[in-house]
Design a protein around this motif. Structure first.
Motif, short mmCIF file in Angstrom:
data_model
loop_
_atom_site.label_atom_id
_atom_site.label_comp_id
_atom_site.label_asym_id
_atom_site.label_seq_id
_atom_site.Cartn_x
_atom_site.Cartn_y
_atom_site.Cartn_z
N LEU A 225 1.24 -2.84 -15.45
CA LEU A 225 -0.04 -3.03 -14.91
C LEU A 225 -0.03 -2.30 -13.35
CD1 LEU A 225 -2.80 -4.61 -14.80
CD2 LEU A 225 -1.58 -6.54 -14.07
N TYR A 226 1.36 -2.32 -12.90
CA TYR A 226 1.48 -1.59 -11.30
C TYR A 226 0.50 -0.44 -11.72
CZ TYR A 226 3.10 0.70 -7.22
OH TYR A 226 3.11 1.40 -6.10
N ASN A 227 1.06 0.62 -12.70
CA ASN A 227 0.26 1.86 -12.81
C ASN A 227 -1.40 1.55 -12.96
OD1 ASN A 227 2.67 3.27 -12.53
ND2 ASN A 227 3.22 3.20 -14.72
N ALA A 228 -1.64 0.59 -13.65
CA ALA A 228 -2.88 0.31 -13.76
C ALA A 228 -3.80 0.01 -12.61
CB ALA A 228 -3.40 -0.74 -14.85
N SER A 229 -2.98 -0.51 -11.57
CA SER A 229 -3.46 -1.12 -10.48
C SER A 229 -3.89 0.14 -9.45
CB SER A 229 -2.49 -2.06 -9.56
OG SER A 229 -1.30 -1.37 -9.28
N LEU A 230 -2.93 1.13 -9.56
CA LEU A 230 -3.20 2.29 -8.65
C LEU A 230 -4.60 3.05 -9.37
CD1 LEU A 230 0.10 4.08 -8.78
CD2 LEU A 230 -0.71 2.66 -7.05
#
Length: 296
Positions: A225-230
């Motif tokens: 999800l961290y990458n999705a947040s970007l």
């Protein structure tokens, strides 16, 4: 064999405490049929009835009361003996844990912290990844344990259910109109550009939300999800995910929970029949300790 027999005694005493098999199973983080089967096998082995089963609660028979007192003494002596052994034993080695992004990892983290205090030469290696990679690496022997989100197929695994659940919602830009809402609906989800989790694919989206992947405006997928947040920050779309993973404080993002409420729990899994290393076994026992209620 000894570990299994001691576990049965712990199951038995938890049922004695709760006077209800379902409540005992919930506190032990195992299924109700598992506890029932273990009790039936225990009674068969002893050749006596331990419980008087009523409509709502179960009471001990005279034999059961005697056995409960003996079981408490056995476990008390065992715990004391094991504690003394572990104090003298210098356990070392590396343990690999593949983990989904989940709040319930806090229980595992606490266990790692306590294990490190007792055995500082045990090194825990955490790998954040999705369920597919976890299953693959468990099968190949790379991972000792995995933390996977429910629902998941655990046919080939032993497992412990971890406490806590995470709520599903949309991760959106804070300036988005959706960020001004207290919750988002399934209709909101269906009418926005979406960044969806890869785990489980279209089947999981359907099982959790009743939505058809083909009917959604999917602009990207993710496994962390961290990458999705970007991607959300970059305006690619809104990410469907779990709360408590991305810290949105002092950021350009907001998490808006889904209504009707949809939540997912998680489990610690390891291969059935796998011979764990001494270090891995120590971590497993420490996690069990974190999940076991303590007497006042």
């Amino acid at each position: 064999m000894v570990t299994t027999e001691l576990r049965v005694l712990r199951y038995f005493l938890m049922v004695v405490q709760e006077k209800n098999i379902s409540k005992a199973a919930a506190r032990l983080h195992v299924s109700q049929p598992t506890v029932s089967r273990q009790l039936q096998e225990l009674e068969a082995e002893l050749g006596t009835v331990l419980f008087e089963r009523g409509n709502r609660t179960i009471q001990l028979t005279a034999a059961g009361d005697y056995f409960a007192n003996q079981a408490k003494q056995i476990l008390s002596l065992t715990d004391k003996t094991m504690a003394n052994i572990h104090q003298e034993q210098d356990i070392s080695g590396a343990v690999f844990v593949g983990s989904a992004e989940a709040r319930s990892m806090l229980t595992v983290a606490q266990a790692i912290g306590h294990l490190n205090q007792a055995h500082p030469h045990v090194q825990i290696n955490l790998v954040s990844t999705d369920a597919s990679e976890i299953h693959q690496q468990l099968s190949s022997g790379v991972f000792d344990f995995g933390v996977v989100m429910e629902p998941t197929d655990k046919t080939d695994y032993d497992f412990l259910r971890l406490p806590g659940e995470s709520r599903w919602g949309l991760l959106v830009q804070s300036r988005s109109p959706l960020a001004q809402q207290a919750t988002v609906s399934l209709e909101d989800v269906a009418h926005t550009k979406l960044i969806l989790p890869q785990q489980g694919g279209s089947q999981r989206i359907h099982d959790l939300f009743g939505l058809e992947w083909a009917d959604l405006d999917v602009t990207a997928t993710y496994n962390l999800l961290y990458n999705a947040s970007l991607l959300v920050s970059a305006g690619v779309g809104n990410a469907l995910g779990l709360d408590g993973i991305i810290n949105t404080n002092q950021s350009d993002l907001a998490f808006v929970p889904l209504e009707p409420r949809t939540s997912s729990g998680s489990s610690l899994v390891w291969l059935k029949g796998q011979r764990l290393s001494v270090a891995a076994q120590a971590l497993l026992e420490q996690i069990r300790a974190e999940l076991t209620p303590t007497e006042n």
